[in-house]
Design a protein around this motif. Structure first.
Motif, PDB file in Angstrom:
ATOM      1  N   VAL A 164       0.855  -1.183   0.000  1.00 39.47           N
ATOM      2  CA  VAL A 164       0.000   0.000   0.000  1.00 39.47           C
ATOM      3  C   VAL A 164       0.892   1.234   0.000  1.00 39.47           C
ATOM      4  N   THR A 165       0.848   1.982  -1.078  1.00 41.42           N
ATOM      5  CA  THR A 165       1.598   3.230  -1.179  1.00 41.42           C
ATOM      6  C   THR A 165       0.654   4.392  -0.935  1.00 41.42           C
ATOM      7  N   GLY A 166       0.957   5.217   0.050  1.00 36.02           N
ATOM      8  CA  GLY A 166       0.156   6.395   0.345  1.00 36.02           C
ATOM      9  C   GLY A 166       0.702   7.604  -0.383  1.00 36.02           C
ATOM     10  N   LEU A 167      -0.180   8.321  -1.076  1.00 40.33           N
ATOM     11  CA  LEU A 167       0.175   9.530  -1.807  1.00 40.33           C
ATOM     12  C   LEU A 167      -0.303  10.711  -0.969  1.00 40.33           C
ATOM     13  N   LEU A 168       0.634  11.476  -0.426  1.00 39.43           N
ATOM     14  CA  LEU A 168       0.332  12.539   0.527  1.00 39.43           C
ATOM     15  C   LEU A 168       0.657  13.902  -0.060  1.00 39.43           C
ATOM     16  N   GLY A 169       0.114  14.945   0.571  1.00 37.65           N
ATOM     17  CA  GLY A 169       0.430  16.312   0.180  1.00 37.65           C
ATOM     18  C   GLY A 169      -0.721  17.236   0.477  1.00 37.65           C
ATOM     19  N   PRO A 170      -0.454  18.532   0.617  1.00 37.98           N
ATOM     20  CA  PRO A 170      -1.523  19.503   0.873  1.00 37.98           C
ATOM     21  C   PRO A 170      -2.485  19.596  -0.303  1.00 37.98           C
ATOM     22  N   ASN A 171      -3.593  20.293  -0.096  1.00 38.00           N
ATOM     23  CA  ASN A 171      -4.522  20.556  -1.189  1.00 38.00           C
ATOM     24  C   ASN A 171      -3.774  21.240  -2.337  1.00 38.00           C
TER      25      ASN A 171
ATOM     26  N   ASP B  97      -2.630  -9.917  -1.231  1.00 38.72           N
ATOM     27  CA  ASP B  97      -2.905 -10.821  -2.346  1.00 38.72           C
ATOM     28  C   ASP B  97      -2.076 -10.488  -3.582  1.00 38.72           C
ATOM     29  N   GLY B  98      -1.173  -9.521  -3.468  1.00 42.83           N
ATOM     30  CA  GLY B  98      -0.281  -9.192  -4.569  1.00 42.83           C
ATOM     31  C   GLY B  98      -0.683  -7.997  -5.407  1.00 42.83           C
ATOM     32  N   VAL B  99      -1.793  -7.338  -5.067  1.00 43.79           N
ATOM     33  CA  VAL B  99      -2.237  -6.158  -5.815  1.00 43.79           C
ATOM     34  C   VAL B  99      -1.386  -4.956  -5.400  1.00 43.79           C
ATOM     35  N   THR B 100      -1.008  -4.145  -6.377  1.00 43.59           N
ATOM     36  CA  THR B 100      -0.299  -2.897  -6.088  1.00 43.59           C
ATOM     37  C   THR B 100      -1.335  -1.815  -5.821  1.00 43.59           C
ATOM     38  N   VAL B 101      -1.235  -1.167  -4.663  1.00 37.25           N
ATOM     39  CA  VAL B 101      -2.225  -0.186  -4.221  1.00 37.25           C
ATOM     40  C   VAL B 101      -1.551   1.176  -4.088  1.00 37.25           C
ATOM     41  N   VAL B 102      -2.125   2.194  -4.737  1.00 38.37           N
ATOM     42  CA  VAL B 102      -1.663   3.574  -4.584  1.00 38.37           C
ATOM     43  C   VAL B 102      -2.878   4.407  -4.200  1.00 38.37           C
TER      44      VAL B 102
ATOM     45  N   LEU C  41       5.377   5.590   1.309  1.00 41.16           N
ATOM     46  CA  LEU C  41       4.737   6.903   1.173  1.00 41.16           C
ATOM     47  C   LEU C  41       5.445   7.735   0.107  1.00 41.16           C
ATOM     48  N   VAL C  42       4.636   8.563  -0.560  1.00 44.98           N
ATOM     49  CA  VAL C  42       5.153   9.553  -1.500  1.00 44.98           C
ATOM     50  C   VAL C  42       4.529  10.888  -1.112  1.00 44.98           C
ATOM     51  N   LEU C  43       5.348  11.881  -0.852  1.00 42.79           N
ATOM     52  CA  LEU C  43       4.877  13.201  -0.429  1.00 42.79           C
ATOM     53  C   LEU C  43       5.078  14.189  -1.562  1.00 42.79           C
ATOM     54  N   LEU C  44       3.968  14.802  -2.002  1.00 47.36           N
ATOM     55  CA  LEU C  44       3.997  15.811  -3.054  1.00 47.36           C
ATOM     56  C   LEU C  44       3.817  17.199  -2.460  1.00 47.36           C
ATOM     57  N   ASP C  45       4.450  18.176  -3.080  1.00 48.68           N
ATOM     58  CA  ASP C  45       4.231  19.578  -2.734  1.00 48.68           C
ATOM     59  C   ASP C  45       4.409  20.410  -3.985  1.00 48.68           C
ATOM     60  N   GLN C  46       3.375  21.165  -4.342  1.00 45.75           N
ATOM     61  CA  GLN C  46       3.400  22.006  -5.537  1.00 45.75           C
ATOM     62  C   GLN C  46       3.824  21.226  -6.774  1.00 45.75           C
ATOM     63  N   GLY C  47       3.287  20.006  -6.872  1.00 47.24           N
ATOM     64  CA  GLY C  47       3.501  19.202  -8.067  1.00 47.24           C
ATOM     65  C   GLY C  47       4.816  18.467  -8.136  1.00 47.24           C
TER      66      GLY C  47
END
Length: 271
Positions: A23-30, A201-206, A222-228
């Motif tokens: 499970v990869t979490g994609l984080l960042g402000p609005n 079960d082997g599924v890649t989750v983002v 985790l992947v943290l984005l800021d201003q693209g």
């Protein structure tokens, strides 16, 4: 990958790896580009509003000896963007925020839409399709909603139905934009448990998430984005630290340790 809308850069040289079976979490402000990234990867970003993405992006590790033609959006050695839509739909499912429909569909019929990529164009729903739909509804915690009309559902109920539709699609890669949106605490935890089970079960989750504590308690990567732009990526313990989070969110961050799980627990303050 890079992506701009009317000259405004939304994604700026984004390049990350989503580990398979995690499970990869994609984080960042609005406004950091999370939703745009997911929609570009899924191939549903509205045409005519943006330039074509350049090289870069999110890829899952491949066992193939040679990389895809475009490693930016590669999955198991295949370029997601180059795939025919139907082929891509057999591989990838997208759960969007507040996705709705004006069609008078029952919940079961809405979930059965996830089976379309797996049958011939003129075929109706098979017994196997209906079984998959009922299994998906149960897994999403929405088994009791099957006979309801989608338009009568609450926001939280709709969110569970969207999840069930994606599960019925039986993807190997699932992209989710705020899947806990509108859900109460118990339903949020159930949704994240579903994602963890998929990963097992082997599924890649983002999945894009706003709640950093939810990400801390359930994500593997985790992947943290800021201003693209990607400002940090890696294990939870490497990304959820004050030195990384405070400049991005503009708040003071204290990181504690959960006494039972050992995972990070975050506290925030404006001062």
């Amino acid at each position: 990958m890079s992506w701009d809308i009317s000259g405004r850069v939304v994604l700026d040289d984004v390049g990350v790896v989503a580990p398979g079976g995690a499970v990869t979490g994609l984080l960042g402000p609005n406004g950091s580009g999370k939703s745009t990234l997911l929609r570009v990867l899924a191939g549903v970003q509205q045409a005519g509003r943006a330039t074509s993405p350049s090289d870069g992006g999110v890829r899952a590790p491949s066992s193939a000896p040679e990389p895809a033609t475009d490693p930016a959006t590669a999955f198991d050695g295949a370029d997601l963007r180059a795939m025919p839509r139907r082929e891509r739909a057999r591989l990838l499912a997208l759960v969007e925020q507040d996705a709705g429909t004006d069609l008078p569909l029952s919940v079961l019929d809405a979930v059965l839409l996830g089976r379309i990529p797996h049958r011939s164009l003129l075929a109706g729903d098979s017994d196997a399709d209906r079984a998959a739909a009922h299994t998906a509804l149960a897994a999403a915690g929405a088994a009791e909603l099957g006979d309801r009309e989608v338009g009568t559902l609450s926001g939280g109920e709709r969110q569970r139905v969207h999840m069930a539709r994606a599960l019925a699609q039986q993807p190997r890669l699932i992209l989710l934009d705020e899947p806990t949106n509108h859900l109460d605490i118990a339903a949020q935890l159930h949704a994240m448990r579903v994602l963890r089970d998929l990963a097992a079960d082997g599924v890649t989750v983002v999945t894009a998430l706003h709640d950093l504590n939810l990400a801390a308690s359930t994500c593997d990567h985790l992947v943290l984005l800021d201003q693209g732009r990607v400002v940090a990526a890696g294990p939870v313990s490497d990304v959820l630290v004050p030195a990384v989070l405070e400049p991005v969110y503009g708040v003071r961050v204290d990181v504690l340790t959960h006494p039972r799980t050992g995972r990070p627990v975050l506290s925030f303050d404006r001062d």
